[in-house]
Motif scaffolding. Structure first.
Motif, mmCIF file in Angstrom:
data_model
loop_
_atom_site.group_PDB
_atom_site.id
_atom_site.type_symbol
_atom_site.label_atom_id
_atom_site.label_comp_id
_atom_site.label_asym_id
_atom_site.label_seq_id
_atom_site.Cartn_x
_atom_site.Cartn_y
_atom_site.Cartn_z
ATOM 1 N N ASP A 120 -1.898 13.923 -28.544
ATOM 2 C CA ASP A 120 -2.412 14.233 -30.086
ATOM 3 C C ASP A 120 -3.951 14.074 -30.233
ATOM 4 N N GLY A 121 -4.527 13.620 -29.147
ATOM 5 C CA GLY A 121 -5.844 13.558 -29.197
ATOM 6 C C GLY A 121 -6.793 12.410 -29.034
ATOM 7 N N MET A 122 -5.835 11.175 -28.796
ATOM 8 C CA MET A 122 -6.460 9.936 -28.719
ATOM 9 C C MET A 122 -7.059 9.867 -27.102
ATOM 10 N N ASN A 123 -8.272 9.227 -26.859
ATOM 11 C CA ASN A 123 -8.538 9.458 -25.474
ATOM 12 C C ASN A 123 -8.882 8.227 -24.883
ATOM 13 N N THR A 124 -8.326 6.862 -25.447
ATOM 14 C CA THR A 124 -8.609 5.816 -24.738
ATOM 15 C C THR A 124 -7.966 5.692 -23.514
#
Ligand SMILES: Cc1cc2nc3c(=O)[nH]c(=O)nc-3n(C[C@H](O)[C@H](O)[C@H](O)COP(=O)(O)OP(=O)(O)OC[C@H]3O[C@@H](n4cnc5c(N)ncnc54)[C@H](O)[C@@H]3O)c2cc1C
Length: 502
Positions: A120-124
Protein backbone atom coordinates in the motif's frame (compact mmCIF):
# COMPACT_ATOMS: atom_id res chain seq x y z
CA UNK A 1 23.21 -53.87 27.04
CA UNK A 2 22.29 -56.68 24.61
CA UNK A 3 24.91 -58.79 22.84
CA UNK A 4 24.85 -56.63 19.71
CA UNK A 5 25.58 -53.44 21.66
CA UNK A 6 28.41 -51.27 20.43
CA UNK A 7 31.59 -51.65 22.44
CA UNK A 8 33.99 -49.17 20.93
CA UNK A 9 33.34 -46.08 18.78
CA UNK A 10 36.24 -44.59 16.86
CA UNK A 11 36.10 -40.97 15.79
CA UNK A 12 38.59 -40.21 13.01
CA UNK A 13 39.49 -36.52 13.03
CA UNK A 14 39.68 -33.82 15.68
CA UNK A 15 38.40 -30.60 14.12
CA UNK A 16 35.15 -29.00 15.27
CA UNK A 17 33.21 -32.01 13.94
CA UNK A 18 35.34 -34.58 15.76
CA UNK A 19 35.33 -32.84 19.12
CA UNK A 20 31.67 -31.81 18.97
CA UNK A 21 30.85 -35.46 18.29
CA UNK A 22 33.15 -36.75 21.01
CA UNK A 23 31.76 -34.32 23.59
CA UNK A 24 28.12 -35.10 22.86
CA UNK A 25 28.62 -38.87 22.71
CA UNK A 26 30.57 -38.79 25.98
CA UNK A 27 27.76 -36.84 27.58
CA UNK A 28 24.94 -39.00 26.18
CA UNK A 29 26.55 -42.44 26.51
CA UNK A 30 27.91 -41.75 29.99
CA UNK A 31 30.79 -44.19 29.84
CA UNK A 32 28.74 -47.17 28.56
CA UNK A 33 30.64 -47.32 25.27
CA UNK A 34 34.38 -46.73 24.82
CA UNK A 35 35.21 -43.74 22.60
CA UNK A 36 38.57 -43.08 20.98
CA UNK A 37 39.38 -40.04 18.83
CA UNK A 38 42.32 -40.07 16.41
CA UNK A 39 43.68 -36.77 15.14
CA UNK A 40 46.82 -35.65 13.41
CA UNK A 41 48.62 -32.48 14.48
CA UNK A 42 50.62 -32.67 11.22
CA UNK A 43 47.49 -32.46 9.08
CA UNK A 44 45.76 -29.91 11.32
CA UNK A 45 42.21 -28.61 10.96
CA UNK A 46 40.53 -26.32 8.45
CA UNK A 47 40.81 -23.48 10.98
CA UNK A 48 37.69 -21.56 9.94
CA UNK A 49 34.07 -21.89 11.07
CA UNK A 50 33.64 -19.06 13.51
CA UNK A 51 30.10 -17.79 12.92
CA UNK A 52 27.12 -19.77 14.14
CA UNK A 53 23.33 -19.76 14.28
CA UNK A 54 21.09 -19.86 17.37
CA UNK A 55 20.64 -23.66 17.81
CA UNK A 56 24.27 -23.87 18.96
CA UNK A 57 23.04 -22.52 22.28
CA UNK A 58 20.97 -25.68 22.71
CA UNK A 59 23.93 -27.89 21.80
CA UNK A 60 26.13 -26.25 24.42
CA UNK A 61 23.32 -26.30 26.97
CA UNK A 62 22.83 -30.04 26.44
CA UNK A 63 26.50 -30.47 27.31
CA UNK A 64 25.92 -28.42 30.45
CA UNK A 65 28.32 -25.71 29.27
CA UNK A 66 27.85 -22.32 30.93
CA UNK A 67 27.49 -19.64 28.23
CA UNK A 68 29.72 -17.04 29.86
CA UNK A 69 32.49 -19.54 30.56
CA UNK A 70 32.40 -20.73 26.95
CA UNK A 71 32.43 -17.17 25.53
CA UNK A 72 35.31 -16.16 27.80
CA UNK A 73 37.45 -19.18 26.84
CA UNK A 74 36.67 -19.09 23.11
CA UNK A 75 37.15 -15.34 22.53
CA UNK A 76 33.42 -15.24 21.79
CA UNK A 77 31.09 -12.43 20.86
CA UNK A 78 27.37 -12.22 20.21
CA UNK A 79 25.78 -12.59 16.78
CA UNK A 80 22.28 -11.19 16.27
CA UNK A 81 22.24 -11.85 12.53
CA UNK A 82 24.05 -11.10 9.29
CA UNK A 83 24.27 -7.78 7.50
CA UNK A 84 24.24 -8.40 3.75
CA UNK A 85 25.85 -5.64 1.71
CA UNK A 86 25.72 -5.30 -2.11
CA UNK A 87 23.57 -8.41 -2.54
CA UNK A 88 20.23 -7.24 -3.99
CA UNK A 89 22.02 -4.40 -5.75
CA UNK A 90 25.37 -2.65 -5.37
CA UNK A 91 25.17 -0.07 -2.56
CA UNK A 92 22.18 -1.71 -0.83
CA UNK A 93 22.21 -3.50 2.51
CA UNK A 94 19.78 -5.50 4.61
CA UNK A 95 19.81 -7.57 7.78
CA UNK A 96 18.95 -11.23 8.22
CA UNK A 97 17.95 -11.20 11.87
CA UNK A 98 17.85 -14.16 14.23
CA UNK A 99 14.40 -14.91 15.54
CA UNK A 100 11.13 -13.26 14.75
CA UNK A 101 9.93 -9.92 13.63
CA UNK A 102 7.54 -7.96 15.85
CA UNK A 103 4.30 -9.41 17.26
CA UNK A 104 1.65 -11.19 15.21
CA UNK A 105 -1.76 -9.60 14.71
CA UNK A 106 -4.49 -11.76 16.28
CA UNK A 107 -2.58 -14.98 15.55
CA UNK A 108 -2.01 -13.95 11.93
CA UNK A 109 1.70 -13.74 11.24
CA UNK A 110 3.14 -10.23 11.34
CA UNK A 111 4.69 -10.53 7.86
CA UNK A 112 1.28 -10.66 6.16
CA UNK A 113 0.34 -7.28 7.56
CA UNK A 114 3.75 -5.85 6.92
CA UNK A 115 3.51 -6.93 3.28
CA UNK A 116 0.06 -5.37 2.99
CA UNK A 117 1.40 -2.06 4.29
CA UNK A 118 4.41 -2.27 1.92
CA UNK A 119 2.20 -2.94 -1.06
CA UNK A 120 0.00 0.00 0.00
CA UNK A 121 3.02 2.30 -0.20
CA UNK A 122 4.79 2.18 3.18
CA UNK A 123 8.52 1.94 2.55
CA UNK A 124 9.95 1.23 6.01
CA UNK A 125 12.36 -1.74 5.65
CA UNK A 126 11.17 -4.84 7.47
CA UNK A 127 14.33 -4.99 9.60
CA UNK A 128 13.05 -1.95 11.51
CA UNK A 129 10.47 -4.32 13.01
CA UNK A 130 13.11 -6.67 14.32
CA UNK A 131 14.38 -6.28 17.87
CA UNK A 132 17.58 -8.07 16.76
CA UNK A 133 18.25 -5.40 14.13
CA UNK A 134 17.31 -2.54 16.44
CA UNK A 135 19.95 -3.82 18.87
CA UNK A 136 22.53 -4.78 16.25
CA UNK A 137 22.40 -1.48 14.40
CA UNK A 138 23.21 0.30 17.68
CA UNK A 139 25.89 -2.26 18.72
CA UNK A 140 23.76 -3.22 21.72
CA UNK A 141 23.01 -6.56 23.29
CA UNK A 142 20.85 -7.97 26.04
CA UNK A 143 19.44 -11.52 26.00
CA UNK A 144 15.78 -11.76 24.91
CA UNK A 145 13.32 -11.52 27.80
CA UNK A 146 10.82 -14.21 28.77
CA UNK A 147 7.62 -12.16 28.56
CA UNK A 148 5.72 -13.37 25.48
CA UNK A 149 3.86 -10.04 25.29
CA UNK A 150 7.12 -8.12 24.94
CA UNK A 151 8.52 -7.17 21.52
CA UNK A 152 11.92 -8.03 23.02
CA UNK A 153 11.10 -11.70 23.56
CA UNK A 154 11.00 -13.04 20.00
CA UNK A 155 14.50 -12.33 18.76
CA UNK A 156 17.37 -14.76 19.08
CA UNK A 157 21.16 -14.80 19.02
CA UNK A 158 24.16 -17.01 18.35
CA UNK A 159 27.92 -16.56 18.68
CA UNK A 160 31.12 -15.75 16.88
CA UNK A 161 34.11 -17.57 18.37
CA UNK A 162 37.60 -18.88 17.74
CA UNK A 163 37.11 -22.30 16.11
CA UNK A 164 40.44 -23.66 17.40
CA UNK A 165 39.61 -22.66 20.96
CA UNK A 166 36.14 -24.20 20.68
CA UNK A 167 37.65 -27.52 19.56
CA UNK A 168 40.12 -27.42 22.49
CA UNK A 169 37.34 -26.47 24.90
CA UNK A 170 35.33 -29.50 23.78
CA UNK A 171 38.44 -31.69 23.81
CA UNK A 172 38.96 -30.87 27.50
CA UNK A 173 35.27 -31.60 28.10
CA UNK A 174 35.37 -34.94 26.26
CA UNK A 175 38.67 -36.23 27.63
CA UNK A 176 37.49 -35.41 31.16
CA UNK A 177 34.59 -37.79 30.41
CA UNK A 178 36.76 -40.73 29.38
CA UNK A 179 37.17 -40.10 25.64
CA UNK A 180 40.68 -41.27 24.71
CA UNK A 181 42.64 -39.00 22.38
CA UNK A 182 45.21 -40.61 20.08
CA UNK A 183 47.62 -38.49 18.09
CA UNK A 184 48.66 -39.99 14.76
CA UNK A 185 48.13 -40.07 11.04
CA UNK A 186 45.76 -42.68 9.59
CA UNK A 187 47.74 -44.46 6.87
CA UNK A 188 45.18 -47.10 5.92
CA UNK A 189 41.73 -48.35 6.80
CA UNK A 190 40.98 -52.09 7.07
CA UNK A 191 37.60 -53.71 6.33
CA UNK A 192 36.06 -57.06 7.28
CA UNK A 193 36.22 -59.38 4.29
CA UNK A 194 32.69 -60.78 4.76
CA UNK A 195 30.64 -57.55 4.87
CA UNK A 196 32.95 -54.64 4.07
CA UNK A 197 32.42 -53.07 7.51
CA UNK A 198 35.40 -51.05 8.70
CA UNK A 199 37.41 -52.98 11.28
CA UNK A 200 40.45 -50.88 12.10
CA UNK A 201 42.54 -47.82 11.39
CA UNK A 202 46.26 -48.34 10.87
CA UNK A 203 48.41 -45.34 11.79
CA UNK A 204 51.61 -44.46 9.94
CA UNK A 205 53.73 -45.60 12.88
CA UNK A 206 52.10 -49.04 12.75
CA UNK A 207 49.68 -48.65 15.66
CA UNK A 208 46.28 -50.25 15.03
CA UNK A 209 43.00 -48.88 16.37
CA UNK A 210 40.11 -51.34 16.23
CA UNK A 211 36.46 -50.56 16.85
CA UNK A 212 32.97 -51.58 15.85
CA UNK A 213 31.55 -48.21 14.76
CA UNK A 214 33.48 -45.44 12.98
CA UNK A 215 32.67 -41.75 12.67
CA UNK A 216 34.48 -40.05 9.84
CA UNK A 217 35.36 -36.48 10.88
CA UNK A 218 38.44 -36.24 8.66
CA UNK A 219 37.25 -33.08 6.93
CA UNK A 220 37.32 -32.59 3.17
CA UNK A 221 39.53 -35.69 2.78
CA UNK A 222 36.68 -37.97 3.88
CA UNK A 223 39.20 -40.74 4.55
CA UNK A 224 36.67 -43.36 5.70
CA UNK A 225 33.35 -42.77 3.92
CA UNK A 226 34.70 -41.25 0.70
CA UNK A 227 38.14 -42.80 0.21
CA UNK A 228 37.64 -46.20 1.86
CA UNK A 229 33.96 -47.01 1.32
CA UNK A 230 33.92 -45.19 -2.01
CA UNK A 231 30.70 -43.24 -1.39
CA UNK A 232 30.31 -40.70 -4.19
CA UNK A 233 29.59 -36.97 -4.01
CA UNK A 234 26.54 -35.03 -5.19
CA UNK A 235 27.98 -31.81 -6.56
CA UNK A 236 25.89 -28.62 -6.36
CA UNK A 237 28.51 -26.45 -8.04
CA UNK A 238 26.05 -25.40 -10.75
CA UNK A 239 23.77 -23.77 -8.16
CA UNK A 240 26.47 -22.50 -5.85
CA UNK A 241 29.46 -21.37 -7.87
CA UNK A 242 31.93 -20.63 -5.10
CA UNK A 243 34.64 -23.24 -4.67
CA UNK A 244 37.44 -21.32 -2.96
CA UNK A 245 38.16 -19.02 -0.07
CA UNK A 246 41.08 -16.98 1.24
CA UNK A 247 41.02 -16.41 4.99
CA UNK A 248 43.08 -14.15 7.24
CA UNK A 249 42.86 -12.65 10.71
CA UNK A 250 43.26 -8.99 11.58
CA UNK A 251 43.34 -7.01 14.80
CA UNK A 252 40.00 -6.29 16.49
CA UNK A 253 37.69 -3.69 14.95
CA UNK A 254 37.37 -0.59 17.14
CA UNK A 255 33.63 -1.28 17.21
CA UNK A 256 32.71 -4.75 18.39
CA UNK A 257 29.67 -5.41 16.21
CA UNK A 258 27.14 -8.04 17.35
CA UNK A 259 26.66 -9.33 13.81
CA UNK A 260 28.52 -10.86 10.87
CA UNK A 261 29.04 -8.81 7.73
CA UNK A 262 28.70 -10.42 4.32
CA UNK A 263 29.87 -8.08 1.59
CA UNK A 264 29.25 -9.19 -1.99
CA UNK A 265 31.73 -8.37 -4.75
CA UNK A 266 31.83 -9.09 -8.47
CA UNK A 267 32.72 -12.79 -8.11
CA UNK A 268 31.68 -13.80 -4.58
CA UNK A 269 31.61 -12.19 -1.16
CA UNK A 270 33.67 -11.44 1.92
CA UNK A 271 32.98 -12.21 5.54
CA UNK A 272 33.90 -10.18 8.54
CA UNK A 273 33.52 -11.88 11.91
CA UNK A 274 34.26 -9.83 15.03
CA UNK A 275 35.76 -11.66 18.03
CA UNK A 276 36.72 -9.93 21.27
CA UNK A 277 40.42 -9.58 20.43
CA UNK A 278 40.60 -10.07 16.66
CA UNK A 279 38.55 -10.13 13.47
CA UNK A 280 38.13 -13.09 11.14
CA UNK A 281 38.07 -12.17 7.44
CA UNK A 282 37.62 -14.22 4.33
CA UNK A 283 36.90 -13.91 0.66
CA UNK A 284 34.68 -16.66 -0.75
CA UNK A 285 34.86 -16.79 -4.54
CA UNK A 286 34.45 -18.82 -7.67
CA UNK A 287 37.71 -19.84 -9.30
CA UNK A 288 35.89 -19.72 -12.65
CA UNK A 289 35.47 -15.96 -12.26
CA UNK A 290 38.34 -14.83 -10.04
CA UNK A 291 41.98 -15.89 -9.77
CA UNK A 292 43.58 -16.76 -6.43
CA UNK A 293 45.85 -13.73 -6.69
CA UNK A 294 42.98 -11.36 -7.35
CA UNK A 295 40.98 -12.85 -4.47
CA UNK A 296 43.92 -12.50 -2.10
CA UNK A 297 44.70 -8.98 -3.14
CA UNK A 298 41.03 -7.93 -2.87
CA UNK A 299 40.90 -9.33 0.66
CA UNK A 300 44.13 -7.66 1.72
CA UNK A 301 43.01 -4.31 0.31
CA UNK A 302 39.62 -4.37 1.99
CA UNK A 303 40.32 -5.63 5.51
CA UNK A 304 40.46 -3.09 8.30
CA UNK A 305 43.06 -3.31 11.04
CA UNK A 306 46.49 -4.90 11.21
CA UNK A 307 47.06 -8.29 9.56
CA UNK A 308 47.71 -10.98 12.20
CA UNK A 309 48.06 -13.94 9.83
CA UNK A 310 49.04 -14.50 6.22
CA UNK A 311 46.14 -15.10 3.77
CA UNK A 312 45.40 -18.83 3.48
CA UNK A 313 43.75 -20.42 0.45
CA UNK A 314 41.10 -23.10 0.93
CA UNK A 315 39.44 -25.12 -1.85
CA UNK A 316 36.12 -26.88 -1.43
CA UNK A 317 33.32 -28.58 -3.32
CA UNK A 318 29.73 -27.70 -2.57
CA UNK A 319 27.42 -30.65 -2.11
CA UNK A 320 27.25 -33.80 -0.05
CA UNK A 321 28.12 -37.49 0.03
CA UNK A 322 25.48 -39.62 -1.70
CA UNK A 323 25.07 -41.45 1.60
CA UNK A 324 26.06 -40.01 4.94
CA UNK A 325 25.96 -43.38 6.70
CA UNK A 326 27.11 -46.59 5.06
CA UNK A 327 27.82 -49.91 6.78
CA UNK A 328 29.32 -49.06 10.19
CA UNK A 329 30.51 -45.59 9.24
CA UNK A 330 28.82 -42.19 9.53
CA UNK A 331 30.49 -39.06 8.17
CA UNK A 332 29.99 -35.86 10.16
CA UNK A 333 31.29 -32.42 9.23
CA UNK A 334 33.15 -31.58 6.04
CA UNK A 335 33.64 -35.29 5.31
CA UNK A 336 29.83 -35.50 4.87
CA UNK A 337 29.35 -32.40 2.77
CA UNK A 338 29.72 -28.67 2.61
CA UNK A 339 27.45 -25.75 1.89
CA UNK A 340 29.35 -22.54 1.60
CA UNK A 341 29.48 -20.44 4.78
CA UNK A 342 27.05 -17.68 3.67
CA UNK A 343 24.48 -18.52 6.38
CA UNK A 344 26.95 -20.14 8.82
CA UNK A 345 25.21 -23.51 8.68
CA UNK A 346 28.07 -26.03 8.80
CA UNK A 347 28.49 -26.30 12.55
CA UNK A 348 24.72 -26.56 12.75
CA UNK A 349 24.71 -29.48 10.30
CA UNK A 350 27.32 -31.15 12.51
CA UNK A 351 25.15 -30.62 15.56
CA UNK A 352 22.08 -32.03 13.77
CA UNK A 353 24.02 -35.04 12.51
CA UNK A 354 25.23 -35.84 16.03
CA UNK A 355 21.75 -35.57 17.52
CA UNK A 356 20.27 -37.69 14.73
CA UNK A 357 22.93 -40.33 15.34
CA UNK A 358 22.20 -40.27 19.06
CA UNK A 359 18.47 -40.73 18.48
CA UNK A 360 19.00 -43.55 15.94
CA UNK A 361 21.87 -44.95 17.98
CA UNK A 362 22.98 -48.16 16.25
CA UNK A 363 23.74 -51.60 17.53
CA UNK A 364 26.86 -53.32 16.18
CA UNK A 365 24.66 -54.74 13.42
CA UNK A 366 23.67 -51.32 11.94
CA UNK A 367 20.08 -51.90 10.75
CA UNK A 368 19.46 -50.81 7.17
CA UNK A 369 16.17 -49.10 8.21
CA UNK A 370 18.08 -46.80 10.57
CA UNK A 371 20.69 -46.10 7.91
CA UNK A 372 18.00 -45.23 5.34
CA UNK A 373 16.18 -42.95 7.77
CA UNK A 374 19.39 -41.19 8.71
CA UNK A 375 20.39 -40.68 5.08
CA UNK A 376 16.97 -39.45 3.93
CA UNK A 377 16.52 -36.90 6.71
CA UNK A 378 20.08 -35.64 6.42
CA UNK A 379 19.75 -35.19 2.67
CA UNK A 380 16.48 -33.26 3.06
CA UNK A 381 18.17 -30.99 5.57
CA UNK A 382 21.02 -30.24 3.15
CA UNK A 383 18.55 -29.55 0.33
CA UNK A 384 16.47 -27.14 2.39
CA UNK A 385 19.52 -25.16 3.44
CA UNK A 386 20.86 -25.25 -0.13
CA UNK A 387 17.65 -23.63 -1.39
CA UNK A 388 17.89 -20.83 1.13
CA UNK A 389 21.49 -20.12 0.17
CA UNK A 390 20.77 -20.29 -3.57
CA UNK A 391 18.03 -17.68 -3.03
CA UNK A 392 20.67 -15.08 -2.08
CA UNK A 393 22.42 -15.50 -5.42
CA UNK A 394 19.40 -15.87 -7.64
CA UNK A 395 17.13 -13.14 -6.24
CA UNK A 396 19.29 -10.23 -7.27
CA UNK A 397 19.13 -7.26 -9.57
CA UNK A 398 22.91 -7.46 -10.02
CA UNK A 399 24.16 -8.10 -13.53
CA UNK A 400 27.38 -6.11 -13.33
CA UNK A 401 29.70 -9.10 -13.90
CA UNK A 402 29.61 -12.49 -15.64
CA UNK A 403 29.33 -14.10 -12.18
CA UNK A 404 26.12 -12.28 -11.28
CA UNK A 405 24.74 -12.68 -14.79
CA UNK A 406 25.17 -16.43 -14.36
CA UNK A 407 23.53 -16.41 -10.91
CA UNK A 408 20.53 -14.42 -12.10
CA UNK A 409 19.87 -16.70 -15.03
CA UNK A 410 20.87 -20.09 -13.65
CA UNK A 411 18.38 -22.93 -13.33
CA UNK A 412 17.38 -23.28 -9.67
CA UNK A 413 16.14 -26.39 -7.81
CA UNK A 414 12.42 -27.16 -8.36
CA UNK A 415 11.80 -26.94 -4.61
CA UNK A 416 13.04 -23.33 -4.59
CA UNK A 417 11.19 -22.51 -7.78
CA UNK A 418 7.92 -23.65 -6.19
CA UNK A 419 8.55 -21.70 -3.02
CA UNK A 420 9.24 -18.52 -4.96
CA UNK A 421 6.18 -18.95 -7.18
CA UNK A 422 3.91 -19.30 -4.13
CA UNK A 423 5.48 -16.30 -2.41
CA UNK A 424 5.18 -14.09 -5.46
CA UNK A 425 1.38 -14.48 -5.51
CA UNK A 426 0.32 -13.50 -1.99
CA UNK A 427 3.41 -13.63 0.19
CA UNK A 428 2.77 -17.16 1.48
CA UNK A 429 5.84 -19.22 2.26
CA UNK A 430 5.72 -22.98 2.53
CA UNK A 431 7.99 -23.97 5.40
CA UNK A 432 8.28 -27.60 6.43
CA UNK A 433 8.00 -28.45 10.12
CA UNK A 434 11.67 -29.16 10.70
CA UNK A 435 13.04 -26.67 8.20
CA UNK A 436 15.86 -24.67 9.72
CA UNK A 437 15.08 -21.29 8.18
CA UNK A 438 11.56 -20.16 9.02
CA UNK A 439 9.23 -17.65 7.43
CA UNK A 440 10.90 -14.59 8.96
CA UNK A 441 14.33 -15.61 7.64
CA UNK A 442 13.05 -16.17 4.12
CA UNK A 443 11.22 -12.88 4.26
CA UNK A 444 14.29 -10.96 5.41
CA UNK A 445 16.25 -12.18 2.40
CA UNK A 446 13.41 -11.90 -0.14
CA UNK A 447 12.51 -8.34 0.83
CA UNK A 448 16.13 -7.43 1.44
CA UNK A 449 16.79 -8.43 -2.16
CA UNK A 450 13.71 -6.58 -3.42
CA UNK A 451 11.39 -9.52 -4.14
CA UNK A 452 7.81 -8.59 -3.28
CA UNK A 453 4.58 -10.53 -3.84
CA UNK A 454 2.08 -9.29 -6.42
CA UNK A 455 -0.65 -8.86 -3.81
CA UNK A 456 -1.18 -9.03 -0.06
CA UNK A 457 -2.61 -12.15 1.58
CA UNK A 458 -6.44 -12.15 1.23
CA UNK A 459 -6.87 -12.33 5.04
CA UNK A 460 -5.42 -8.83 5.39
CA UNK A 461 -8.27 -7.43 3.25
CA UNK A 462 -10.87 -9.07 5.45
CA UNK A 463 -9.49 -7.79 8.76
CA UNK A 464 -10.58 -4.23 8.07
CA UNK A 465 -10.95 -3.27 11.74
CA UNK A 466 -7.15 -3.14 12.18
CA UNK A 467 -5.31 0.11 11.62
CA UNK A 468 -2.22 -1.57 10.23
CA UNK A 469 -0.23 1.58 9.54
CA UNK A 470 -0.65 2.96 13.06
CA UNK A 471 0.07 -0.36 14.72
CA UNK A 472 3.27 -0.82 12.71
CA UNK A 473 4.41 2.70 13.52
CA UNK A 474 3.84 2.15 17.24
CA UNK A 475 5.77 -1.13 17.15
CA UNK A 476 8.69 0.41 15.34
CA UNK A 477 8.86 3.38 17.72
CA UNK A 478 8.74 1.13 20.76
CA UNK A 479 11.50 -1.14 19.41
CA UNK A 480 13.77 1.77 18.52
CA UNK A 481 13.20 3.71 21.75
CA UNK A 482 13.77 0.67 23.94
CA UNK A 483 16.83 -0.58 22.04
CA UNK A 484 18.48 2.82 22.46
CA UNK A 485 18.38 2.42 26.26
CA UNK A 486 19.90 -1.08 26.43
CA UNK A 487 23.45 -2.25 27.16
CA UNK A 488 26.24 -1.98 24.58
CA UNK A 489 27.55 -5.27 23.14
CA UNK A 490 31.13 -4.66 24.23
CA UNK A 491 30.03 -3.58 27.68
CA UNK A 492 27.94 -6.75 27.98
CA UNK A 493 30.91 -8.95 27.07
CA UNK A 494 33.28 -7.12 29.40
CA UNK A 495 30.80 -7.48 32.26
CA UNK A 496 29.89 -11.13 31.75
CA UNK A 497 32.45 -13.01 29.69
CA UNK A 498 35.65 -11.09 29.02
CA UNK A 499 38.14 -13.21 27.03
CA UNK A 500 40.55 -15.24 29.17
CA UNK A 501 43.70 -16.10 27.21
CA UNK A 502 45.28 -19.37 28.33
C1 LIG B 1 35.95 -20.97 3.95
C2 LIG B 1 35.14 -21.63 5.01
C3 LIG B 1 34.47 -20.85 5.96
C4 LIG B 1 33.67 -21.47 6.92
N1 LIG B 1 32.97 -20.70 7.80
C5 LIG B 1 32.08 -21.29 8.64
C6 LIG B 1 31.28 -20.53 9.53
O1 LIG B 1 31.39 -19.31 9.64
N2 LIG B 1 30.40 -21.19 10.31
C7 LIG B 1 30.26 -22.55 10.28
O2 LIG B 1 29.40 -23.10 10.97
N3 LIG B 1 31.07 -23.29 9.48
C8 LIG B 1 31.95 -22.71 8.67
N4 LIG B 1 32.74 -23.47 7.87
C9 LIG B 1 32.72 -24.91 8.01
C10 LIG B 1 33.52 -25.31 9.23
O3 LIG B 1 34.82 -24.80 9.15
C11 LIG B 1 33.59 -26.84 9.31
O4 LIG B 1 32.31 -27.37 9.13
C12 LIG B 1 34.05 -27.24 10.68
O5 LIG B 1 35.24 -26.61 10.99
C13 LIG B 1 34.21 -28.73 10.78
O6 LIG B 1 35.33 -29.15 10.08
P1 LIG B 1 35.75 -30.65 10.25
O7 LIG B 1 35.98 -30.94 11.69
O8 LIG B 1 34.76 -31.48 9.53
O9 LIG B 1 37.11 -30.74 9.43
P2 LIG B 1 38.60 -30.25 9.79
O10 LIG B 1 38.61 -29.03 10.63
O11 LIG B 1 39.33 -30.22 8.50
O12 LIG B 1 39.17 -31.43 10.69
C14 LIG B 1 39.58 -32.65 10.13
C15 LIG B 1 40.31 -33.45 11.16
O13 LIG B 1 40.65 -34.71 10.60
C16 LIG B 1 42.01 -34.97 10.84
N5 LIG B 1 42.52 -35.84 9.78
C17 LIG B 1 42.34 -35.74 8.44
N6 LIG B 1 42.97 -36.73 7.79
C18 LIG B 1 43.55 -37.49 8.75
C19 LIG B 1 44.37 -38.64 8.74
N7 LIG B 1 44.74 -39.25 7.60
N8 LIG B 1 44.80 -39.12 9.92
C20 LIG B 1 44.46 -38.54 11.10
N9 LIG B 1 43.71 -37.45 11.17
C21 LIG B 1 43.27 -36.92 10.02
C22 LIG B 1 42.67 -33.60 10.87
O14 LIG B 1 43.90 -33.62 11.52
C23 LIG B 1 41.60 -32.83 11.65
O15 LIG B 1 41.78 -33.06 13.02
C24 LIG B 1 33.57 -22.88 6.94
C25 LIG B 1 34.28 -23.65 6.02
C26 LIG B 1 35.05 -23.04 5.06
C27 LIG B 1 35.78 -23.90 4.08
Amino acid sequence: MNSAALQHIIIAGGGSAGWMTAAMLASQLQGNVRITLVESDDIGTIGVGEATIPPIKRFNAMLGIAENDFLARCNGSIKLGIQFENWGAVGERYFHQFGRFAADFDYIPFPYFYLKARLDGMNTPIEQFSAAWQLASRNKFVPPNNDPRSLFSGYDYAYHFDAGRYARFLRDYATARSVVRTEGKIASVQQHAHNGFISQLVLDDGRVISGDFFIDCTGLRSVLLGQTLGVGFTDWGDYLLNDSAVAMQTSADPTLRPYTRSIAHHAGWQWRIPLQTRTGNGNVFSSRFMSDDEATSLLQRSVEGKALTEPRLIRFNTGHRKQFWQKNCVAIGLSAGFLEPLESTSLHLIQRAIMRLVSLFPSAVCAQEDIDEYNATTQLEYEQIRDFIVLHYHATARDDSPYWQYCKQMAIPDSLQQKLALFKRHGHLRIEDKELFKQDSWLAVLLGQNILPAAAAPITHVKTELDIGRTLQAMQRHLADTAATLTGHEQYLMQHCRFIAD
